[in-house]
Design a protein around this motif. Structure first.
Motif, PDB file in Angstrom:
ATOM      1  N   GLU A  17      -4.021   2.695  -4.304  1.00 31.60           N
ATOM      2  CA  GLU A  17      -4.280   2.557  -5.743  1.00 31.60           C
ATOM      3  C   GLU A  17      -4.829   3.837  -6.363  1.00 31.60           C
ATOM      4  O   GLU A  17      -4.763   4.009  -7.584  1.00 31.60           O
TER       5      GLU A  17
ATOM      6  N   ARG B 240      -6.877   0.030  -1.250  1.00 30.14           N
ATOM      7  CA  ARG B 240      -7.698   0.922  -2.073  1.00 30.14           C
ATOM      8  C   ARG B 240      -7.110   2.323  -2.104  1.00 30.14           C
ATOM      9  O   ARG B 240      -7.039   2.965  -3.153  1.00 30.14           O
TER      10      ARG B 240
ATOM     11  N   TYR C 299       7.453   1.530  -6.371  1.00 31.44           N
ATOM     12  CA  TYR C 299       6.065   2.000  -6.256  1.00 31.44           C
ATOM     13  C   TYR C 299       6.075   3.052  -5.160  1.00 31.44           C
ATOM     14  O   TYR C 299       6.180   2.723  -3.972  1.00 31.44           O
TER      15      TYR C 299
ATOM     16  N   VAL D 176      -1.846  -4.328  -4.010  1.00 28.59           N
ATOM     17  CA  VAL D 176      -2.077  -2.925  -4.336  1.00 28.59           C
ATOM     18  C   VAL D 176      -1.876  -2.806  -5.845  1.00 28.59           C
ATOM     19  O   VAL D 176      -0.756  -2.820  -6.341  1.00 28.59           O
ATOM     20  N   GLY D 177      -2.971  -2.724  -6.580  1.00 25.80           N
ATOM     21  CA  GLY D 177      -2.881  -2.738  -8.034  1.00 25.80           C
ATOM     22  C   GLY D 177      -2.491  -4.116  -8.537  1.00 25.80           C
ATOM     23  O   GLY D 177      -2.580  -5.113  -7.817  1.00 25.80           O
ATOM     24  N   ARG D 178      -2.037  -4.159  -9.777  1.00 26.14           N
ATOM     25  CA  ARG D 178      -1.707  -5.441 -10.401  1.00 26.14           C
ATOM     26  C   ARG D 178      -0.468  -5.319 -11.275  1.00 26.14           C
ATOM     27  O   ARG D 178      -0.066  -4.225 -11.659  1.00 26.14           O
TER      28      ARG D 178
ATOM     29  N   ARG E 110       5.330   5.243 -10.223  1.00 26.17           N
ATOM     30  CA  ARG E 110       5.677   3.842 -10.471  1.00 26.17           C
ATOM     31  C   ARG E 110       6.831   3.835 -11.461  1.00 26.17           C
ATOM     32  O   ARG E 110       6.762   4.469 -12.501  1.00 26.17           O
TER      33      ARG E 110
END
Length: 253
Positions: free
Chosen positions: A132, A129, A217, A108-110, A140
């Motif tokens: 994100e 997806r 997150y 989920v994201g980077r 975050r």
């Protein structure tokens, strides 16, 4: 593609592939463009295709499995790993260094190569997806070490957002946790998570980031998970925090 239903109840082919845990929706669309997906014996040439439960789907010549049970893991990403399934420069990746026993997962994201901390992993590309999307509004949180001591007023101004090289960054909260020699540890929170956002914003203020750790997150916390280890989110918690068949409700800013 006359054999494929385009306007009846069902779901987009890319979404079906993502829910099967095979890939992300974006990857599914790319695979379709590369001619790797067949529906009812015909090669698919567009992702604008709705499939139903009776359609026969082959990906790389193999039948597409049904939707897997959605699972989510918390992973403590170490520094020195790329968050990608394959790096053109041959650098080590997260997915080459996961503990054994996990199914194929998607991040989920980077987190960039030199960043560390909490990275969410799931076997459900559609869920990845959704989580994100900026519309989730999930916060975050990071611990960030920078050189020097940022001016309190400059940190306060970040709460109004900032534009750097024509890129608009949303509101960011940042406060000093402690000073340590020539460095300062900050606690940073943001909701968009654009590429290298924390590093670019701190450089804009005149402070280089020497360490960046994501600690949370949304509702999920890094806690005491050791670097390189994973912890599965219990199904009950996953249902409570994310719900079934819907994205998380946007959080108030």
């Amino acid at each position: 593609m006359s054999d494929v239903k385009e306007d009846v109840a069902g779901e987009r082919i890319a979404k079906r592939m993502a829910r099967a845990g095979l890939c992300s929706r974006r990857d599914a669309e790319r695979w379709i463009a590369e001619g790797r997906v067949m529906v009812n014996g015909k090669k698919l040439d567009t992702p604008a295709c709705v499939v139903g439960p009776d359609d026969v789907i082959l990906v790389n010549g193999k039948p597409l499995a049904g939707a897997a049970k959605t699972q989510l893991w918390l992973y403590h990403k170490p520094r020195g790993l790329m968050t990608t399934h394959k790096d053109p420069q041959g650098r080590p990746t997260v997915f080459d260094n996961l503990p054994p026993g996990l199914p194929r997962v998607i991040s989920v994201g980077r987190l960039d190569f030199n960043s560390e901390g909490l990275l969410l992993l799931t076997n459900d590309g559609e869920l990845a997806r959704r989580l994100e999307l900026p519309s989730t509004g999930w916060l975050r949180r990071y611990r960030v070490r920078v050189n020097g001591l940022p001016h309190k007023q400059h940190l306060t101004e970040l709460e109004q957002g900032v534009t750097i090289d024509d890129v608009n960054y949303g509101p960011i909260t940042a406060s000093v946790e402690r000073s340590q020699g020539d460095n300062t540890w900050l606690v940073v929170g943001l909701r968009e998570g654009k590429n290298r956002e924390v590093r670019r914003v701190m450089e804009h203020l005149g402070h280089q980031v020497s360490r960046l750790i994501r600690t949370a997150y949304g509702p999920f916390q890094l806690g005491a998970i050791e670097p390189g280890k994973v912890k599965e989110v219990p199904g009950k918690v996953l249902k409570e925090q994310i719900g079934v068949g819907k994205a998380p409700a946007p959080k108030k800013k």
